[in-house]
Design a protein around this motif. Structure first.
Motif, short mmCIF file in Angstrom:
data_model
loop_
_atom_site.label_atom_id
_atom_site.label_comp_id
_atom_site.label_asym_id
_atom_site.label_seq_id
_atom_site.Cartn_x
_atom_site.Cartn_y
_atom_site.Cartn_z
N PHE A 89 51.46 17.88 50.80
CA PHE A 89 52.31 18.60 51.75
C PHE A 89 51.57 19.69 52.52
CE2 PHE A 89 55.05 16.94 48.38
CZ PHE A 89 55.89 16.15 49.15
N GLY A 90 50.24 19.70 52.43
CA GLY A 90 49.44 20.67 53.18
C GLY A 90 49.55 22.09 52.61
N LEU A 91 49.81 22.19 51.32
CA LEU A 91 49.95 23.49 50.68
C LEU A 91 48.80 23.74 49.72
CD1 LEU A 91 53.75 23.14 49.82
CD2 LEU A 91 52.76 24.39 51.74
N SER A 92 48.64 24.99 49.32
CA SER A 92 47.56 25.33 48.39
C SER A 92 47.90 26.61 47.64
CB SER A 92 46.25 25.50 49.14
OG SER A 92 46.39 26.50 50.12
N ASN A 93 47.08 26.92 46.66
CA ASN A 93 47.18 28.17 45.92
C ASN A 93 45.91 28.97 46.18
OD1 ASN A 93 49.56 27.22 44.68
ND2 ASN A 93 48.41 26.32 43.00
N ILE A 94 46.05 30.28 46.23
CA ILE A 94 44.90 31.17 46.33
C ILE A 94 44.94 32.06 45.10
CG2 ILE A 94 43.76 32.98 47.66
CD1 ILE A 94 45.18 31.83 50.15
N VAL A 95 43.87 32.02 44.32
CA VAL A 95 43.78 32.78 43.09
C VAL A 95 42.84 33.95 43.31
CG1 VAL A 95 43.21 32.70 40.63
CG2 VAL A 95 44.12 30.67 41.76
N LEU A 96 43.33 35.16 43.07
CA LEU A 96 42.55 36.38 43.26
C LEU A 96 42.22 36.97 41.90
CD1 LEU A 96 44.99 37.90 45.89
CD2 LEU A 96 42.84 36.78 46.42
N SER A 97 40.93 37.13 41.62
CA SER A 97 40.49 37.85 40.42
C SER A 97 40.25 39.29 40.85
CB SER A 97 39.21 37.25 39.87
OG SER A 97 39.43 35.91 39.48
N THR A 98 40.85 40.23 40.12
CA THR A 98 40.82 41.62 40.55
C THR A 98 40.39 42.55 39.42
OG1 THR A 98 43.07 42.26 39.94
CG2 THR A 98 42.81 41.06 42.01
N THR A 99 40.16 43.80 39.80
CA THR A 99 39.91 44.85 38.81
C THR A 99 41.17 45.66 38.54
OG1 THR A 99 39.19 46.40 40.53
CG2 THR A 99 37.48 45.07 39.46
N ASP A 100 42.29 45.20 39.04
CA ASP A 100 43.56 45.88 38.84
C ASP A 100 44.02 45.67 37.40
OD1 ASP A 100 45.81 47.32 40.08
OD2 ASP A 100 46.94 45.50 39.64
N HIS A 101 44.34 46.74 36.69
CA HIS A 101 44.71 46.64 35.29
C HIS A 101 46.08 45.99 35.08
CE1 HIS A 101 41.23 48.80 33.94
NE2 HIS A 101 41.47 49.75 34.83
N SER A 102 47.02 46.23 35.97
CA SER A 102 48.36 45.66 35.79
C SER A 102 48.43 44.20 36.22
CB SER A 102 49.40 46.47 36.55
OG SER A 102 49.17 46.39 37.94
N ASN A 103 47.51 43.76 37.06
CA ASN A 103 47.53 42.39 37.56
C ASN A 103 46.11 41.88 37.78
OD1 ASN A 103 48.57 40.01 38.47
ND2 ASN A 103 49.46 40.84 40.33
N PRO A 104 45.38 41.55 36.69
CA PRO A 104 43.98 41.14 36.85
C PRO A 104 43.80 39.81 37.58
CG PRO A 104 44.65 41.01 34.54
CD PRO A 104 45.79 41.62 35.29
N THR A 105 44.82 38.96 37.56
CA THR A 105 44.78 37.70 38.30
C THR A 105 46.08 37.56 39.08
OG1 THR A 105 43.46 36.68 36.57
CG2 THR A 105 44.50 35.20 38.13
N MET A 106 45.96 37.48 40.40
CA MET A 106 47.13 37.29 41.24
C MET A 106 47.03 35.91 41.87
SD MET A 106 48.44 39.54 44.49
CE MET A 106 49.98 40.31 44.08
N ILE A 107 48.11 35.15 41.78
CA ILE A 107 48.12 33.80 42.33
C ILE A 107 49.14 33.74 43.47
CG2 ILE A 107 48.46 31.35 41.88
CD1 ILE A 107 47.85 31.96 38.92
N LEU A 108 48.66 33.37 44.64
CA LEU A 108 49.53 33.16 45.79
C LEU A 108 49.81 31.66 45.82
CD1 LEU A 108 47.57 35.34 48.38
CD2 LEU A 108 49.33 36.06 46.77
N LYS A 109 51.01 31.27 45.40
CA LYS A 109 51.35 29.85 45.20
C LYS A 109 52.02 29.24 46.42
CE LYS A 109 52.14 30.20 40.25
NZ LYS A 109 53.10 30.00 39.18
N GLY A 110 51.74 27.96 46.64
CA GLY A 110 52.44 27.18 47.65
C GLY A 110 52.31 27.73 49.04
N ILE A 111 51.08 28.08 49.43
CA ILE A 111 50.84 28.70 50.72
C ILE A 111 50.44 27.65 51.76
CG2 ILE A 111 49.43 30.40 51.96
CD1 ILE A 111 51.27 31.64 49.86
N GLU A 112 51.08 27.69 52.92
CA GLU A 112 50.73 26.81 54.02
C GLU A 112 49.51 27.38 54.74
OE1 GLU A 112 53.12 24.68 57.67
OE2 GLU A 112 54.22 25.83 56.19
N ASN A 113 48.61 26.54 55.20
CA ASN A 113 47.36 26.96 55.84
C ASN A 113 46.57 27.91 54.94
OD1 ASN A 113 47.91 25.51 58.25
ND2 ASN A 113 49.20 27.18 58.95
N GLY A 114 46.49 27.56 53.67
CA GLY A 114 45.85 28.41 52.66
C GLY A 114 44.37 28.66 52.91
N GLU A 115 43.67 27.65 53.41
CA GLU A 115 42.23 27.84 53.64
C GLU A 115 41.97 28.89 54.70
OE1 GLU A 115 38.27 25.08 53.66
OE2 GLU A 115 40.15 24.19 54.32
#
Length: 140
Positions: A89-115
């Motif tokens: 369906f032309g969707l993707s996930n973007i996974v962010l590895s961070t130094t943030d203590h409350s959210n060390p991994t943030m996942i942006l799910k089901g994003i259109e034009n993700g690249e």
């Protein structure tokens, strides 16, 4: 300095496809499937993401709202994922590895034009890290 919006939206409902399929037997058997499916629909619909040149703001919740902010200079790594089902369906996930203590991994799910969004994010992260003077040092 005023923030400039890079992207704003919600995850695609296609990320819930398997959940909706599991609700069908519950709908037929108990009628509970419809309630669960509606709840999941609104849970995804009310999960809003706003990405600026300084931070990522995620607001989620149906009855109660939770807002989570991630400063872009805290992002260490970006990963672009296209699982088979989302890729159809032309969707993707973007996974962010961070130094943030409350959210060390943030996942942006089901994003259109993700690249395209991933590249915009990468440039914004680099620019924000330069402005803040943030440098990463790895120790072995």
């Amino acid at each position: 300095m005023e923030e400039k919006k890079i992207w704003e939206g919600t995850p695609s409902q296609w990320i819930n496809f398997t959940f909706y399929m599991l609700c069908i037997p519950l709908l037929i058997a108990f009628g509970l499937g419809l309630i669960l499916a509606i709840w999941k629909y609104y849970d995804t619909k009310f999960n809003t993401l706003r990405i600026t040149d300084q931070r990522i703001i995620e607001q989620r919740g149906i009855l109660s709202k939770i807002t989570d902010e991630l400063e872009l200079y805290r992002v260490k790594d970006l990963k672009y994922e296209q699982p088979f089902f989302l890729r159809i369906f032309g969707l993707s996930n973007i996974v962010l590895s961070t130094t943030d203590h409350s959210n060390p991994t943030m996942i942006l799910k089901g994003i259109e034009n993700g690249e395209e969004l991933k590249e915009q994010l990468r440039l914004a992260v680099d620019k924000r890290r330069d402005i803040k003077g943030v440098r990463e040092v790895d120790f072995k």
